[in-house]
Scaffold this active site. Structure first.
Site, PDB file in Angstrom:
ATOM      1  CG  ASP A   1      -1.918   2.128   6.522  1.00 34.65           C
ATOM      2  OD1 ASP A   1      -2.605   1.806   5.531  1.00 34.65           O
ATOM      3  OD2 ASP A   1      -1.436   3.264   6.682  1.00 34.65           O
TER       4      ASP A   1
ATOM      5  CG  ASP B   1      -1.851   1.143   1.281  1.00 36.98           C
ATOM      6  OD1 ASP B   1      -2.410   1.493   0.234  1.00 36.98           O
ATOM      7  OD2 ASP B   1      -2.038   1.718   2.370  1.00 36.98           O
TER       8      ASP B   1
ATOM      9  CG  ASP C   1      -4.356  -1.731   2.932  1.00 37.17           C
ATOM     10  OD1 ASP C   1      -4.561  -1.586   1.720  1.00 37.17           O
ATOM     11  OD2 ASP C   1      -3.932  -0.821   3.669  1.00 37.17           O
TER      12      ASP C   1
END
Length: 948
Positions: free
Chosen positions: A645, A338, A649
């Site tokens: 985070d 990410d 995700d």
């Protein structure tokens, strides 16, 4: 109102493509009165509570039974039963103790790993402001139903998915849900296309997000598991925990051992019967040899090696939550990361300021008020107090602001934002120049940000200065309101040429993924004129900001490349922003483009799989997209690590081979779904963890090689003796003792060997690669053969066909097999580095293990009352001890000599291969593979399969 008018869930999914009036009508609700209590009760019966459901917990006994289903453990249980039937209670007890220890550790790890859905519920707001029977009241969030009319304002957690009805100056922070790094401007009047991505639905609010600024009214369209947060929970619940590569490799090894044991029992039993042996005695010996072929110490050695590796990783800020995954790190060849908070700091930072004639670079990152200004033209540092145009732009930015930046309550250097992160970046910018927003004086009037106007303004009365209006907003909007421009401390007319030049500067900044705000002002204003005051302004400057990359990530990405690991960015952020960050970090090349979530929806799995190798950035993607990408990468045989985070995700993190969560900024959801947590949120820690993982796998391979080579030596010894027609050179109890005393402790010592140099200089091993391939299998048979030949030689030197010396020859062979394997463990410390180079004392744990095993073996031979237990009928003489010592060292000496010989040969061959390769391979310009994606060299492959 009747509940029969409630729309099906499919209508809820398209609320963003309908007007607020249409949604209210479909849901049978009223924008002013809301629902009645009776309607709420009926709908609660239909839709249930506004809460995320959890899967039933797996009982403790089922978790324990699951640990016993691994094939190696099952093989050990069979071995324990056989040993008990043979009356070998010591071996039986040792095997059962190993099995129980291994299972308890496995259950302990699993009990901590399945709390993801419970953590998801923590993001749900506990209460909500809702209209019931026309009255605004607070109710428990779990009591909301579709059709409820709710109110939200700055700081509120959104309690359910809702369609905006009205609002002003509303921004929602959706980073945890969508990955968007900045708050989203919301517009109740917007009617969007049905296919609009989640991150662009500016007329919707989503459960789990937080209102950053403004106030609004909305109608609930989905609750509980029907919300976007609920969909993520469902994705998470459907992800079954799969076996790690190590578990699959151990299972394959176990199946091979089963076949080997069955074959051994049959062959040895047939040979001994053919020589006239008694049936029960022959069966006893054959079964004992089959049990001896099983490395009883393997599960314990693997578990303890992984646990030691886990402790090493903790010291390097990587916390592994699933023990079996420690080794998987070494196999990773793709890291899907990410962007927000993982590759970047998740802290908006001003990089550039442009006034009418000069551009300034601003150093520093994050919300800490430290940094310097320098000229973009000359790169020389400048003092802001000597730049009147710069100071005026920073004053306007700081005054047109409601955010505050305060130091963290702990002793860290971190700062916290109170308010909008974009405004906080402007506050920090002003502080770097020595300005404080608190010095603006009295706030007389404010016109909040509006998504239509794309601007915000305040009227302030600074101490001892004329009152003025300060405005910030989109460049084109602010420039349209300006008639003058700040230049060299004075104001000058704002010409069409000035406008064209400034718009070009703004476009160039935006092309570099900077978020551009323009600031303007005017003095001597009348605060009572409302929006009309936003005219005839003086342009002060542009401010360009970005969520900056972490300083250490660029180096970490380079290390990934050199280690054969491919980094991919998968983010919910804007494509241009994501691509700019990826290029800056070296994840994407200049000629590569980003694929968006909308484009992903138009690609079949086959077409997408064909493009995966060429794309480094996927932007504007949802949780479903991330999950799909991870699954496709794994289906191609990759070992995938997924970092993240936010809540969005979590499903992909759980579905990957190694799910990695941020420990400091990550949500509880992602942490609970992960297998590894980065305590320092540092991408570079992943590279350190991969290095440890590769070292752990090397150690596992070393002690498995050691265990199987030792067991092969015993088998070959007994087999050759049977073929030669010798009497049984060892008794069944002696075989079982050798397996126990030489397998366990030295294997544990090999398991804590530090990682060798160069572990990150070669490509990751393939996911399908076995623990022991055919080359290594031949090698361990050769090494086992050395031990067998030494023991056969010792046995014959003493025996020489004389039946009276059988007891003496047995004790000599008994000792040679034990001591040869113990000394051989020293050579197993490295595949190719000689022992003299490593140093005998560099692994004190192994030396201690060898010492204990040596003392135990000597005690069996020299302590008289143990002789009947282990069938020993003689003491070795002085000359026999010389034979034992000399022949016990033969395997180690032979292996060390082969390292010296083949090491020199491989080094020379590697240089020749590298030279040939550099001359023969086409360059990327000639159509070859880019340098950072070249396959592993033949020389490196040879080094991995070196002489050891």
């Amino acid at each position: 109102m009747s509940t029969t008018s409630i729309a099906p869930a499919t209508t809820f999914e398209t609320s963003h493509s309908q007007s607020a009036v249409e949604v209210l009508s479909i849901l049978g609700s009223d924008a002013r009165l809301g629902l009645t209590e009776s309607e709420v009760k009926q709908r609660q019966d239909i839709y249930g509570p506004n809460a995320l459901t959890d899967r039933p917990a797996v009982p403790l006994w089922r978790q324990f039974v699951a640990q016993l289903q691994e094939i190696v453990v099952g093989l050990l249980l069979v071995a324990a039963v056989i040993a008990a039937l043979l009356g070998e209670w010591i071996d039986t007890g040792a095997i059962l103790a190993i099995v129980v220890l291994n299972s308890v550790l496995g259950v302990f790890q699993q009990r901590k790993a399945e709390r993801a859905l419970g953590a998801l519920q923590k993001l749900s707001a506990p209460t909500a402001k809702v209209f019931r029977d026309g009255q605004l009241c607070n109710v428990a969030a779990r009591d909301l139903v579709p059709g409820d009319r709710i109110e939200v304002e700055a700081g509120d957690h959104v309690p359910a998915d809702a369609r905006l009805v009205d609002g002003f100056g509303l921004q929602s922070s959706e980073a945890a849900l969508t990955g968007e790094s900045t708050p989203i401007d919301k517009d109740p009047s917007a009617v969007l296309a049905p296919e609009t991505p989640l991150g662009d639905r500016r007329n919707m609010l989503f459960q789990g997000s937080v209102i950053a600024t403004g106030k609004a009214g909305a109608v609930v369209v989905a609750t509980g598991m029907e919300t976007e947060l609920g969909r993520i929970a469902q994705l998470l619940a459907r992800q079954n925990t799969e076996q790690t590569p190590l578990q699959r490799r151990l299972a394959a090894l176990g199946r091979g051992l089963v076949l080997l044991c069955v074959a051994l029992v049959g062959i040895i039993f047939a040979l001994q019967l053919a020589r006239g042996g008694q049936f029960l005695e022959t069966l006893h010996l054959a079964v004992s040899l089959a049990v001896a072929a099983i490395p009883e110490g393997l599960p314990a050695a693997v578990t303890i090696t992984l646990a030691v590796g886990l402790e090493r990783l903790v010291r390097r800020n990587a916390i592994i939550r699933k023990l079996a995954s420690v080794e998987t790190l070494g196999s990773v060849n793709v890291i899907c990361s990410d962007k927000t908070g993982t590759l970047t700091r998740n802290e908006m930072t001003v990089r550039e300021v442009h006034t009418s004639a000069t551009g300034y670079a601003v150093s520093g990152a994050g919300y800490g008020p430290t940094g310097e200004f320098s000229s973009l033209r000359t790169a020389r540092s400048i003092a802001p107090e000597n730049q009147p145009d710069l100071l005026r732009a920073l004053e306007v930015a700081a005054w047109c602001n409601h955010a505050r930046v305060v130091p963290a309550s702990d002793a860290s250097d971190r700062w916290h934002v109170v308010g909008d992160p974009t405004e906080a970046a402007l506050v920090v910018l002003a502080r770097k120049a020595g300005l404080e927003s608190s010095s603006r004086g009295e706030l007389l009037h404010e016109i909040p940000f509006d998504s239509d106007r794309k601007a915000m303004s305040v009227v302030v009365a600074p101490p001892n200065r004329p009152r003025l209006i300060c405005l910030k907003g989109a460049p084109e909007v602010v420039l349209d309101k300006c008639i003058e421009i700040q230049r060299n401390g004075q104001t000058a007319p704002f010409t069409a040429a000035d406008r064209r030049q400034l718009l070009e500067i703004a476009d160039e900044m935006a092309a570099r993924a900077l978020r551009v705000l323009a600031v303007a002002y005017r003095e001597d204003v009348d605060a009572t004129k409302g929006v009309e005051v936003e005219r005839d302004l003086v342009f002060a400057g542009f401010v360009g900001m970005i969520d900056p990359p972490r300083d250490e990530v660029r180096v970490a990405v380079a290390h990934c490349r050199s280690a054969g690991i491919r980094p991919i960015m998968i983010t919910g952020d804007h494509p241009s922003t994501a691509l700019a960050i990826a290029r800056e970090l070296g994840i994407a090349r200049e000629d590569q483009k980003a694929i968006t979530g909308r484009e992903l929806d138009q690609l079949s799995d086959d077409r997408l799989a064909a493009q995966l190798a060429k794309v480094a950035v996927f932007a504007r993607v949802t949780a479903e997209h991330k999950l799909r990408l991870v699954r496709l990468l794994r289906s191609q045989g990759n070992i995938v690590a997924m970092t993240g985070d936010g809540v969005n995700d979590a499903p992909a993190v759980k579905a990957s081979d190694i799910g990695i969560a941020m420990g400091m900024t990550g949500t509880d959801v992602t942490k609970e779904a992960s297998t590894m947590v980065l305590a320092d949120d540092n991408f570079a820690t992943i590279v350190n963890a991969v290095e440890e993982g590769r070292g752990i796998f090397d150690n596992i391979q070393k002690f498995i090689h050691y265990l199987l080579a030792g067991n092969a030596g015993k088998i070959i010894f007994m087999f050759v003796a049977a073929v030669l027609g010798w009497p049984n050179p060892l008794l069944a109890v002696q075989l079982l003792w050798l397996n126990l005393v030489t397998d366990g402790l030295p294997a544990l010592g090999l398991g804590v060997e530090p990682p060798e140099r160069g572990t990150m200089d070669h490509q990751p091993r393939a996911a399908s690669a076995p623990l022991i391939d055919w080359r290594q299998g031949l090698l361990l048979l050769a090494h086992g053969g050395l031990s067998a030949l030494s023991a056969l030689a010792g046995f014959w030197i003493v025996y020489q066909g004389d039946a009276a010396k059988l007891a003496d020859s047995r004790v000599v062979a008994f000792c040679i097999l034990a001591f040869a394997q113990l000394s051989y463990s020293l050579s197993c410390r490295s595949w190719h580095v000689p022992l003299l180079t490593l140093g005998f004392a560099s692994n004190p744990t192994l030396l201690a293990a060898i010492g204990v095993s040596f003392v135990l073996q000597i005690g069996i031979v020299l302590v008289p009352f143990l002789h009947p237990v282990f069938g020993i009928e003689a003491y070795p003489t002085g000359s026999e001890w010389l034979v034992i010592v000399g022949l016990s060292c033969v395997p180690m000496f032979c292996v060390e000599l082969s390292k010296l010989f083949f090491g020199r040969r491989d080094a020379g061959h590697e240089k020749r291969m590298e030279l040939t390769r550099s001359r023969s391979l086409p360059t990327p310009e000639e159509g070859g593979i880019p340098n950072d994606e070249q396959p592993e060299t033949v020389a490196n492959e040879m080094a991995k399969n070196s002489s050891f």
